[in-house]
Write an enzyme that holds these catalytic residues in place. Structure first.
Site, PDB file in Angstrom:
ATOM      1  N   LEU A 206       1.553  63.934  64.722  1.00  0.00           N
ATOM      2  CA  LEU A 206       0.677  64.536  65.728  1.00  0.00           C
ATOM      3  C   LEU A 206       1.505  64.878  66.960  1.00  0.00           C
ATOM      4  O   LEU A 206       2.275  64.041  67.432  1.00  0.00           O
ATOM      5  CB  LEU A 206      -0.441  63.561  66.136  1.00  0.00           C
ATOM      6  CG  LEU A 206      -1.461  63.144  65.066  1.00  0.00           C
ATOM      7  CD1 LEU A 206      -2.325  62.010  65.601  1.00  0.00           C
ATOM      8  CD2 LEU A 206      -2.323  64.327  64.662  1.00  0.00           C
ATOM      9  N   HIS A 207       1.352  66.122  67.456  1.00  0.00           N
ATOM     10  CA  HIS A 207       2.044  66.452  68.695  1.00  0.00           C
ATOM     11  C   HIS A 207       1.352  67.541  69.510  1.00  0.00           C
ATOM     12  O   HIS A 207       1.689  67.765  70.667  1.00  0.00           O
ATOM     13  CB  HIS A 207       3.483  66.895  68.407  1.00  0.00           C
ATOM     14  CG  HIS A 207       3.584  68.263  67.807  1.00  0.00           C
ATOM     15  ND1 HIS A 207       3.312  68.515  66.493  1.00  0.00           N
ATOM     16  CD2 HIS A 207       3.906  69.466  68.361  1.00  0.00           C
ATOM     17  CE1 HIS A 207       3.469  69.799  66.246  1.00  0.00           C
ATOM     18  NE2 HIS A 207       3.829  70.407  67.362  1.00  0.00           N
ATOM     19  N   ARG A 208       0.361  68.226  68.936  1.00  0.00           N
ATOM     20  CA  ARG A 208      -0.257  69.350  69.644  1.00  0.00           C
ATOM     21  C   ARG A 208      -1.177  68.864  70.754  1.00  0.00           C
ATOM     22  O   ARG A 208      -1.861  67.844  70.624  1.00  0.00           O
ATOM     23  CB  ARG A 208      -1.011  70.245  68.669  1.00  0.00           C
ATOM     24  CG  ARG A 208      -0.086  70.925  67.679  1.00  0.00           C
ATOM     25  CD  ARG A 208      -0.723  72.083  66.962  1.00  0.00           C
ATOM     26  NE  ARG A 208       0.225  72.681  66.031  1.00  0.00           N
ATOM     27  CZ  ARG A 208       1.129  73.586  66.359  1.00  0.00           C
ATOM     28  NH1 ARG A 208       1.197  74.017  67.604  1.00  0.00           N
ATOM     29  NH2 ARG A 208       1.964  74.078  65.456  1.00  0.00           N
TER      30      ARG A 208
ATOM     31  N   ARG B 204       6.742  63.099  73.078  1.00  0.00           N
ATOM     32  CA  ARG B 204       5.637  63.517  73.944  1.00  0.00           C
ATOM     33  C   ARG B 204       4.395  62.664  73.689  1.00  0.00           C
ATOM     34  O   ARG B 204       3.730  62.207  74.625  1.00  0.00           O
ATOM     35  CB  ARG B 204       5.330  64.995  73.672  1.00  0.00           C
ATOM     36  CG  ARG B 204       4.294  65.605  74.590  1.00  0.00           C
ATOM     37  CD  ARG B 204       4.360  67.132  74.478  1.00  0.00           C
ATOM     38  NE  ARG B 204       3.277  67.745  75.199  1.00  0.00           N
ATOM     39  CZ  ARG B 204       2.081  67.979  74.673  1.00  0.00           C
ATOM     40  NH1 ARG B 204       1.838  67.628  73.431  1.00  0.00           N
ATOM     41  NH2 ARG B 204       1.132  68.553  75.387  1.00  0.00           N
TER      42      ARG B 204
END
Length: 365
Positions: free
Chosen positions: A208-210, A243
C-alpha cells in the site's frame, strides 16, 4: 545516436534495465548507439533505488541528481533545474523517460524546451482519475512526446483520441515483463523466509502506498485491521513503503497476521510474489507482474490504467473499501480464482523492439 535515459523511482529501474541490455546488445553488434543514465534521486532509500541497480545488473548511473523528497511542486521543480544543467553539460539526441513518476514529466519538459526529442516508454496508459499525480504526469508527458511506445493497443488508442500522430505510436509490449523474463531464474527467498515459516501458497503479499489508502492515519489503521482479519489464517507479508511507515509513525498495532518487513529488492520481492497465495495491492505495476505469473491480485483502487490486467489477466479491481475487499476475497476463497491469460506482446522482447524502432527512425530522419 546518443540517448539520455532517466530513472527516478523503483518502477523506473525495473523498466530501464532491459532497455539498457538491448542497447548494449546493439553496441556489441557494432551499431553506433550510446546512452547516459541519469538517476534523479526521486527515490533515495537504498532498498528502493541502489539495490535495483545491483540486482538487475544495471550500470551505476553516470550522475545522481539527488533531488530527494518534497511536495509535488518542490520535487518536480528540483528535478527540472538539475536535469537542465545535466543536459546542457551532456547534450544528446534523445531523452528516454519511462512510466509516470514526477521524474518522467519533469525531464520530458526540460528536454523539449531544449529542443531534444522525447521518447516515452509506457505511453498512453490512463486511469481517468485526475486526483492521481501520476495521471497528470502521463497526460503532460504524452502531450510533448515524439516517440510513443505502448504496452497495449488500448494505450495506443488513448493516444489517438488525444490527437497523437499514428506514425509516432508503436505498440511494442511491456518492458517490465522483459525484466521479469530475464530474472525469473535468479529470484531468491528473502532473509525472513525461514524465520516466518513461509512456504509457497501459505501467505499473502500486501503493498500500500497511494494517498487514497495511506494518507489518513485512522483510515490506514482501520484498513490494516480489516485486512488482518480476513486472511483466513494465512500470514500477510507487508513490505512497508517509507511513506506509509512515516504516516503510521510509532502507532502500536495489535495485528495477528500482518508481518511488517522492509522494502524488498527486486529478486526477493518477485520470489514473494511468485510463491504467494494472493496479492493485495494498490500498485498498477504489480498487477502486471501477477498477471504474467498467474497470481490472483486484488487492487485497492477505484480505477486502473492497466485494464488488460483485469480483462485478460488475474487482477480484480476492488475499490478502496475494506468491506468490498472482504466481499470479493470471500468469493475468491469460495469459488477459486478466475482464469487469466497473458496480454499480446508481453513476451520479454519489448525493449529490443523499442531500440530497433528508434534506430530506424533515426536513419529515416
Amino acid at each position: 545516436m546518443k540517448i539520455t535515459i532517466v530513472a527516478g523511482a523503483r518502477p523506473n529501474f525495473i523498466k530501464i534495465a532491459p532497455i539498457i541490455k538491448a542497447i548494449e546488445k546493439k553496441q556489441s553488434e557494432g551499431v553506433s548507439i550510446s546512452y547516459r543514465l541519469v538517476h534523479t534521486g526521486q527515490h533515495y532509500d537504498k532498498n528502493l533505488s541502489d539495490t535495483f541497480f545491483e540486482e538487475l545488473n544495471i550500470p551505476h548511473p553516470n550522475v545522481n541528481l539527488e533531488v530527494k523528497s518534497g511536495s509535488q511542486s518542490v520535487q518536480t521543480a528540483a528535478i527540472m533545474v538539475a536535469f537542465e544543467e545535466e543536459l546542457l553539460k551532456n547534450p544528446c539526441d534523445l531523452v528516454l523517460v519511462v512510466g509516470d513518476v514526477n521524474s518522467t514529466m519533469a525531464c520530458a519538459i526540460v528536454a523539449k524546451k531544449l529542443n531534444i526529442k522525447v521518447t516515452h516508454v509506457e505511453a498512453g496508459i490512463r486511469s481517468g482519475d485526475m486526483t492521481m499525480p501520476e495521471e497528470i504526469n502521463r497526460i503532460v508527458t504524452d502531450s510533448i512526446t515524439d516517440y510513443f511506445f505502448t504496452t497495449s493497443t488500448w494505450a495506443s488508442d488513448n493516444l489517438l483520441k488525444y490527437g497523437a500522430n499514428p506514425e509516432q505510436i508503436h505498440f511494442v509490449g511491456n518492458v517490465m515483463i522483459d525484466t521479469l523474463h530475464q530474472n525469473l531464474s535468479r529470484i531468491l527467498p528473502p532473509d525472513f523466509w525461514s524465520k516466518f515459516g513461509l512456504e509457497p501458497q501459505n501467505y499473502i503479499v500486501l503493498t500500500l502506498h497511494r494517498p487514497s489508502n495511506v494518507d489518513e492515519e485512522h483510515s490506514l489503521i482501520q484498513l490494516l485491521i480489516g485486512i488482518d482479519g480476513m486472511s483466513n489464517g494465512k500470514k500477510i507479508i507487508f513490505p512497508i513503503h517509507p511513506r506509509t511507515k512515516s504516516i503510521l509513525g510509532t502507532t502500536s498495532l495489535e495485528l495477528k497476521n500482518i508481518l511488517f518487513v522492509e522494502p524488498q529488492g527486486y529478486l526477493n520481492f518477485m520470489y514473494l510474489i511468485k510463491n504467494s497465495f494472493a496479492v493485495i495491492t494498490d500498485s498498477g505495476g504489480i498487477s502486471e507482474e501477477t498477471t504474467v505469473l498467474g497470481i490472483p491480485c486484488f487492487t485497492m483502487r477505484t480505477t486502473t490504467e492497466r485494464p488488460e490486467t483485469q480483462t485478460i489477466g488475474t487482477n480484480t479491481l476492488v475499490g478502496t473499501s475494506i468491506e468490498n475487499l472482504k466481499k470479493v476475497y470471500a468469493s475468491f476463497l469460495e469459488n477459486g480464482s478466475k482464469k487469466g491469460g497473458i496480454p499480446e506482446l508481453w513476451d520479454g522482447k519489448a525493449s529490443e523492439r523499442i531500440i530497433d524502432i528508434l534506430l530506424s527512425q533515426t536513419i529515416n530522419n
